[in-house]
Design a protein around this motif. Structure first.
Motif, PDB file in Angstrom:
ATOM      1  N   THR A   1      59.261  31.956 -50.630  1.00  0.00           N
ATOM      2  CA  THR A   1      58.746  32.208 -51.980  1.00  0.00           C
ATOM      3  C   THR A   1      57.853  31.030 -52.335  1.00  0.00           C
ATOM      4  OG1 THR A   1      60.843  33.255 -52.544  1.00  0.00           O
ATOM      5  CG2 THR A   1      59.405  32.660 -54.382  1.00  0.00           C
TER       6      THR A   1
ATOM      7  N   CYS B   1      59.753  36.180 -56.993  1.00  0.00           N
ATOM      8  CA  CYS B   1      61.212  36.176 -56.960  1.00  0.00           C
ATOM      9  C   CYS B   1      61.764  34.912 -57.630  1.00  0.00           C
ATOM     10  CB  CYS B   1      61.707  36.261 -55.506  1.00  0.00           C
ATOM     11  SG  CYS B   1      63.451  36.716 -55.414  1.00  0.00           S
TER      12      CYS B   1
ATOM     13  N   ASN C   1      68.665  41.094 -56.661  1.00  0.00           N
ATOM     14  CA  ASN C   1      69.542  39.969 -56.319  1.00  0.00           C
ATOM     15  C   ASN C   1      70.557  39.727 -57.443  1.00  0.00           C
ATOM     16  OD1 ASN C   1      68.112  38.538 -58.309  1.00  0.00           O
ATOM     17  ND2 ASN C   1      66.727  37.616 -56.816  1.00  0.00           N
TER      18      ASN C   1
ATOM     19  N   GLY D   1      59.766  41.647 -53.867  1.00  0.00           N
ATOM     20  CA  GLY D   1      60.422  40.561 -54.588  1.00  0.00           C
ATOM     21  C   GLY D   1      61.547  41.123 -55.440  1.00  0.00           C
TER      22      GLY D   1
ATOM     23  N   LEU E   1      60.876  38.474 -46.023  1.00  0.00           N
ATOM     24  CA  LEU E   1      59.500  38.508 -46.513  1.00  0.00           C
ATOM     25  C   LEU E   1      58.831  37.142 -46.439  1.00  0.00           C
ATOM     26  CD1 LEU E   1      60.094  40.726 -49.692  1.00  0.00           C
ATOM     27  CD2 LEU E   1      59.250  41.468 -47.457  1.00  0.00           C
TER      28      LEU E   1
ATOM     29  N   TYR F   1      64.512  33.653 -56.472  1.00  0.00           N
ATOM     30  CA  TYR F   1      65.183  32.988 -55.359  1.00  0.00           C
ATOM     31  C   TYR F   1      64.168  32.696 -54.254  1.00  0.00           C
ATOM     32  CZ  TYR F   1      69.927  34.578 -56.869  1.00  0.00           C
ATOM     33  OH  TYR F   1      71.103  34.810 -57.522  1.00  0.00           O
ATOM     34  N   ASP F   2      64.576  31.826 -53.359  1.00  0.00           N
ATOM     35  CA  ASP F   2      63.826  31.564 -52.121  1.00  0.00           C
ATOM     36  C   ASP F   2      64.864  31.538 -50.996  1.00  0.00           C
ATOM     37  OD1 ASP F   2      61.930  30.820 -50.253  1.00  0.00           O
ATOM     38  OD2 ASP F   2      62.005  28.695 -50.780  1.00  0.00           O
ATOM     39  N   CYS F   3      65.467  32.700 -50.738  1.00  0.00           N
ATOM     40  CA  CYS F   3      66.594  32.785 -49.792  1.00  0.00           C
ATOM     41  C   CYS F   3      66.186  32.301 -48.399  1.00  0.00           C
ATOM     42  CB  CYS F   3      67.083  34.218 -49.687  1.00  0.00           C
ATOM     43  SG  CYS F   3      67.628  34.905 -51.256  1.00  0.00           S
TER      44      CYS F   3
ATOM     45  N   PHE G   1      67.136  33.306 -45.689  1.00  0.00           N
ATOM     46  CA  PHE G   1      67.093  34.398 -44.712  1.00  0.00           C
ATOM     47  C   PHE G   1      66.063  35.462 -45.073  1.00  0.00           C
ATOM     48  CE2 PHE G   1      70.227  35.120 -47.968  1.00  0.00           C
ATOM     49  CZ  PHE G   1      69.835  36.350 -48.465  1.00  0.00           C
ATOM     50  N   CYS G   2      65.262  35.236 -46.134  1.00  0.00           N
ATOM     51  CA  CYS G   2      64.398  36.312 -46.636  1.00  0.00           C
ATOM     52  C   CYS G   2      63.452  36.813 -45.542  1.00  0.00           C
ATOM     53  CB  CYS G   2      63.589  35.843 -47.843  1.00  0.00           C
ATOM     54  SG  CYS G   2      62.623  37.185 -48.569  1.00  0.00           S
TER      55      CYS G   2
ATOM     56  N   LYS H   1      56.426  38.478 -52.816  1.00  0.00           N
ATOM     57  CA  LYS H   1      57.272  37.303 -53.000  1.00  0.00           C
ATOM     58  C   LYS H   1      57.254  36.769 -54.440  1.00  0.00           C
ATOM     59  CE  LYS H   1      60.129  35.976 -51.163  1.00  0.00           C
ATOM     60  NZ  LYS H   1      60.741  35.005 -50.298  1.00  0.00           N
TER      61      LYS H   1
HETATM   62  S1  SF4 Z   1      65.889  38.073 -49.983  1.00  0.00           S
HETATM   63 FE1  SF4 Z   1      65.402  39.112 -51.911  1.00  0.00          FE
HETATM   64  S2  SF4 Z   1      66.246  37.745 -53.467  1.00  0.00           S
HETATM   65 FE2  SF4 Z   1      66.057  36.524 -51.610  1.00  0.00          FE
HETATM   66  S3  SF4 Z   1      64.000  35.552 -51.715  1.00  0.00           S
HETATM   67 FE3  SF4 Z   1      63.785  37.458 -50.567  1.00  0.00          FE
HETATM   68  S4  SF4 Z   1      63.141  38.952 -52.109  1.00  0.00           S
HETATM   69 FE4  SF4 Z   1      64.065  37.207 -53.220  1.00  0.00          FE
END
Ligand code: SF4
Length: 300
Positions: A39, A27, A106, A78, A36, A29-31, A33-34, A25
């Motif tokens: 973040t 990254c 991304n 990430g 993982l 971004y902190d999407c 829907f991630c 993690k």
């Molecule tokens: S989906 Fe990809 S771009 Fe978005 S927070 Fe997770 S690792 Fe980062």
């Protein structure tokens, strides 16, 4: 831990060796829907998160023993372009192997000319576009404060002018956030000048970072794929042509970088699902990614 994982099977890309250049993690971004998870702290700092010589040494050792993949892919824990020398990895693939390379990014840092120059060394680049203005950018990917929507989109526009390889765009459908007819129309309009070779539409299948994120219905997903001219679903794992060697370490390494359901892991390794579930349960207390793999998965 090795920075190499897989090969991971994908319907679109075949058997892909994953090259993971950043710690879990890392990254910008902190999407919402991630797959993982959250973040902990977004960053735009580009540096040698793993020493480049270590990465290249692992790749040299892998190449000496293996020759059974379709693609080498920069992806994993990430954002790979945060590694200051990801371009050297792509250059190594170009000069030392017969395989094509894929950069799964991304695309947030493409406003930086150095990132664009290095990303253009890939044969194929996938970027993510789930938004159409600053408000939707903030709502869907919760970016680092140093990045704006305008900056990101302008970076993509320049990259498309400079890049001669294949460009894939992923749209992640988020009910209530980006699936209204107006939103879809705006995203579609902004994609067109980027001339993507393919557009992939995905929806939540694995437990997302934000538990409020829902999957779209199967009918809506089919509609969106048709709307964007989607040709495949990269996020769905295909069954490998033959099972991969199983070990607890191999299972946990894959669970961290490419979460699947226990049934998918079982097919991937050719072992009983009960064995996979038991192993994940054994490690669940110590390893949050083993625990995540045991959560119920939404179906799209
Ligand atoms: S989906 Fe990809 S771009 Fe978005 S927070 Fe997770 S690792 Fe980062």
């Amino acid at each position: 831990m090795s920075c190499l994982f897989g090969p991971v099977p994908s319907r679109r890309y075949g058997r892909s060796l994953g090259i993971d250049l950043v710690p879990m993690k890392t990254c910008c971004y902190d999407c919402v829907f991630c797959q993982l998870g959250l973040t902990p702290k977004t960053t735009c700092e580009r540096r040698d998160y793993i020493p480049i010589q270590t990465v290249l040494a692992e790749l040299e050792a892998w190449l000496a023993k293996h020759n059974e993949v379709d693609m080498l892919t920069l992806c994993g824990s990430g954002e790979p372009t945060l590694h200051a020398h990801f371009g050297e990895v792509l250059q190594w693939i170009r000069t030392k192997t017969p395989y094509p390379s894929l950069l799964m990014s991304n695309g947030a840092l493409f406003f930086d000319p150095d990132v664009r120059r290095d990303a253009a060394l890939a044969n194929r680049v996938k970027i993510s576009m789930h938004f159409w203005d600053e408000a939707s950018f903030q709502a869907t990917v919760r970016p680092d404060a140093a990045i704006s929507f305008e900056q990101v989109y302008e970076g993509w526009r320049k990259f498309r002018e400079e890049f001669r390889g294949l460009l894939d765009i992923e749209f992640f459908a988020l009910p209530g956030l980006n699936d209204s007819p107006e939103a879809l129309s705006r995203v579609h309009q902004l994609m067109a000048p980027l001339r993507p070779d393919t557009v992939t539409v995905n929806s939540a299948e694995r437990p997302p970072a934000d538990s409020c994120v829902r999957a779209v219905s199967a009918e809506q997903l089919a509609h969106l794929r048709s709307f964007f001219g989607t040709v495949a679903c990269a996020q769905q794992a295909a069954q490998p042509s033959e099972p991969q060697p199983y070990s607890d370490d191999a299972l946990l390494a894959l669970a961290r970088r490419h979460p699947l359901t226990p049934a998918q892991f079982a097919r991937y390794f050719g072992v009983p699902e009960a064995q996979i579930t038991a192993t994940l349960q054994r490690f669940a207390d110590a390893d949050p990614y083993a625990a995540r793999a045991l959560l119920p998965h939404e179906q799209s």
